[in-house]
Design an enzyme around this catalytic site. Structure first.
Site, PDB file in Angstrom:
ATOM      1  N   SER A 156      31.694  19.331 -19.856  1.00  9.35           N
ATOM      2  CA  SER A 156      30.910  19.868 -18.806  1.00  9.35           C
ATOM      3  C   SER A 156      31.253  21.433 -18.441  1.00  9.35           C
ATOM      4  O   SER A 156      30.356  22.157 -17.889  1.00  9.35           O
ATOM      5  CB  SER A 156      31.012  19.041 -17.528  1.00  9.35           C
ATOM      6  OG  SER A 156      32.226  18.479 -17.129  1.00  9.35           O
ATOM      7  N   HIS A 166      25.955  15.537 -20.180  1.00 10.29           N
ATOM      8  CA  HIS A 166      25.236  16.834 -20.615  1.00 10.29           C
ATOM      9  C   HIS A 166      24.488  16.730 -21.985  1.00 10.29           C
ATOM     10  O   HIS A 166      23.849  17.889 -22.474  1.00 10.29           O
ATOM     11  CB  HIS A 166      26.216  17.841 -20.624  1.00 10.29           C
ATOM     12  CG  HIS A 166      26.951  18.148 -19.460  1.00 10.29           C
ATOM     13  ND1 HIS A 166      26.364  18.775 -18.116  1.00 10.29           N
ATOM     14  CD2 HIS A 166      28.050  17.627 -18.709  1.00 10.29           C
ATOM     15  CE1 HIS A 166      27.123  18.585 -17.098  1.00 10.29           C
ATOM     16  NE2 HIS A 166      28.005  17.894 -17.472  1.00 10.29           N
ATOM     17  N   LYS A 176      20.547  15.109 -14.654  1.00  9.37           N
ATOM     18  CA  LYS A 176      20.843  16.291 -15.425  1.00  9.37           C
ATOM     19  C   LYS A 176      19.328  16.619 -16.035  1.00  9.37           C
ATOM     20  O   LYS A 176      18.442  16.830 -15.553  1.00  9.37           O
ATOM     21  CB  LYS A 176      22.018  16.261 -16.253  1.00  9.37           C
ATOM     22  CG  LYS A 176      23.155  16.403 -15.140  1.00  9.37           C
ATOM     23  CD  LYS A 176      24.590  16.208 -15.677  1.00  9.37           C
ATOM     24  CE  LYS A 176      25.402  16.500 -14.435  1.00  9.37           C
ATOM     25  NZ  LYS A 176      26.781  15.721 -14.856  1.00  9.37           N
TER      26      LYS A 176
HETATM   27  C1  LIG Z   1      27.694  15.159 -13.603  1.00 11.26           C
HETATM   28  C2  LIG Z   1      28.583  14.232 -14.430  1.00 11.26           C
HETATM   29  C3  LIG Z   1      29.111  13.067 -14.124  1.00 11.26           C
HETATM   30  C4  LIG Z   1      28.422  12.557 -12.632  1.00 11.26           C
HETATM   31  O1  LIG Z   1      26.900  11.924 -12.591  1.00 11.26           O
HETATM   32  P1  LIG Z   1      26.237  11.969 -11.279  1.00 11.26           P
HETATM   33  O2  LIG Z   1      25.082  11.040 -11.730  1.00 11.26           O
HETATM   34  O3  LIG Z   1      26.187  13.295 -10.940  1.00 11.26           O
HETATM   35  O4  LIG Z   1      27.419  11.323 -10.408  1.00 11.26           O
HETATM   36  C5  LIG Z   1      29.471  12.178 -14.595  1.00 11.26           C
HETATM   37  N1  LIG Z   1      30.248  12.646 -15.876  1.00 11.26           N
HETATM   38  C6  LIG Z   1      29.922  13.973 -16.586  1.00 11.26           C
HETATM   39  C7  LIG Z   1      30.532  14.410 -17.664  1.00 11.26           C
HETATM   40  C8  LIG Z   1      29.142  14.810 -15.690  1.00 11.26           C
HETATM   41  O5  LIG Z   1      28.869  16.066 -15.999  1.00 11.26           O
END
Ligand SMILES: *Cc1c(COP(=O)(O)O)cnc(C)c1O
Length: 389
Positions: free
Chosen positions: A179, A207, A239
């Protein structure tokens, strides 16, 4: 002296280190053009990779579902909070990922906590990439298992750890796309290694899901990993999908086990059914509108070429996460501030989110960006070039 003085001391220390975090309040929808305190900005910092967060078709689906199912989920899934839209979304996600089943969670953070702590316990081992997302690392700690981290994306280091752990039940956990760096896990090597050592593989593709692969199937599609190669596939919906929540996909037996034993699944209210309904629509769009991924890739490649030519240091990433490496936190903060004055919003990422001396501007692209948005970004980067060495 109070035992709780550490609170004000910790805050003061954060301020002194220049690491104090503050929130911006948007008065517009999430998009690549946002409004903050009456000022409009061109933003390169959300995770709305396909530009769906504000898509009218999602809003319409949510509206229709609200009229039919009301607003709140009203209970946990196992009590009486599992509504038809939740169920339909799970079936669509299972089909899309080529897995027997998929299970919805209210957030990605909770999916990771729930899955890892259900599968690993005190006598087990959890092996994680050093750069894994905080929720995965926290999940490892919560599980009570022995948590070991291996050098970032280093399959030889992972193999050495697996060799040492032959006698233990081992769960291997990695981000699909990292990320803060934007690079992709070497799943073509990691998956066979896990199979050879009888380790369970879990990939958090927050992602990659929706973004990578011709159909948006993410890392699993890119590397052609089916359910037996990659038994635990986590995707998030906040996302690229533009909604909220997350899911884990896997075998019938695995999902049943998670339903019975994942505490963050059992002891929480289901997401509003309208969110699930909007996500069903989003999933259709993700599959049908491949032009979004094609456009995104062309923005990414043009950005990389031109920013590098200006002398900016980029990272080894072909994903929408395109960090500009700056180094010192203060320089990264100053660069972000200068760009903001010129109408461009990009967040500086600093310790403790990334290692000391690797502060960066985390540029993210969205299919909603137009070529002229990229022109504007490059122009401002050109003017600010002197601010980083
Ligand atoms: C954003 C993210 C999460 C968390 O997901 P949410 O639904 O926002 O709680 C988990 N793992 C990774 C790699 C992320 O980038």
């Amino acid at each position: 002296m109070s035992k709780w003085r550490f609170i004000s001391e910790a805050l003061e220390q954060r301020r002194d280190q220049g690491l104090y975090r503050q929130r911006l309040t948007l008065t517009s929808p999430q998009s690549c053009h946002v409004t903050i305190e009456g000022q409009e900005y061109l933003a390169f910092c959300n995770n709305d990779y396909l530009g769906l967060a504000n898509d009218p078709r999602l809003i319409e689906s949510a509206r229709a579902a609200m009229e039919r199912y009301g607003f709140g989920g009203g209970a946990s899934h196992l009590v009486i909070g599992h509504l038809e839209p939740h169920h339909q979304l799970e079936q669509k996600l299972a089909e899309f990922t080529g897995r027997e089943r998929a299970l919805l969670f209210s957030t990605g953070y909770m999916a990771n906590l729930g899955v890892i702590s259900a599968l690993a316990g005190r006598k087990d081992l959890v092996l994680q990439d050093k750069l894994n997302h905080a929720s995965l690392l926290d999940a490892g700690t919560l599980s009570g298992a022995r948590l070991l981290r291996y050098t970032h994306n280093d399959t030889a280091a992972l193999e050495a750890r697996l060799e040492d752990a032959r006698d233990h039940r081992t769960l291997v956990v990695t981000d699909g796309v990292f990320s803060m760096d934007g690079d992709i896990a070497s799943l073509d090597h990691i998956a066979p290694l896990c199979r050879r050592y009888d380790a369970m593989l879990m990939v958090d593709d927050a992602h990659g899901f929706g973004v990578l692969g011709p159909k948006g199937g993410g890392c699993a599609e890119v590397f052609g990993l089916g359910q037996s190669d990659l038994p635990l596939l986590v995707g998030t919906l906040g996302k690229a999908f533009g909604t909220a929540g997350a899911f884990v996909a896997g075998s019938e037996e695995m999902i049943e086990y998670i339903i019975q034993f994942a505490r963050t699944y059992i002891y929480t209210t289901s997401m509003p059914p309208s969110v699930a309904a909007a996500t069903c629509t989003s999933l259709d769009i993700v599959q049908e509108e491949s032009w979004r991924r094609v456009h995104l890739q062309s923005l990414i490649q043009r950005f990389r070429q031109e920013a590098r030519a200006m002398g900016y240091q980029l990272m080894a990433s072909d994903t929408p996460i395109q960090p500009i490496l700056v180094g010192e936190t203060e320089k990264a903060m100053n660069l972000a501030a200068a760009m903001r004055e010129q109408g461009i919003l990009i967040t500086a990422i600093r310790p403790p989110t990334v290692p000391v001396n690797t502060s960066r501007l985390r540029v993210t692209f969205s299919a909603a960006h137009q070529e002229q948005d990229l022109d504007q970004l490059l122009e401002v980067l050109h003017r600010c070039r002197g601010m980083v060495s």
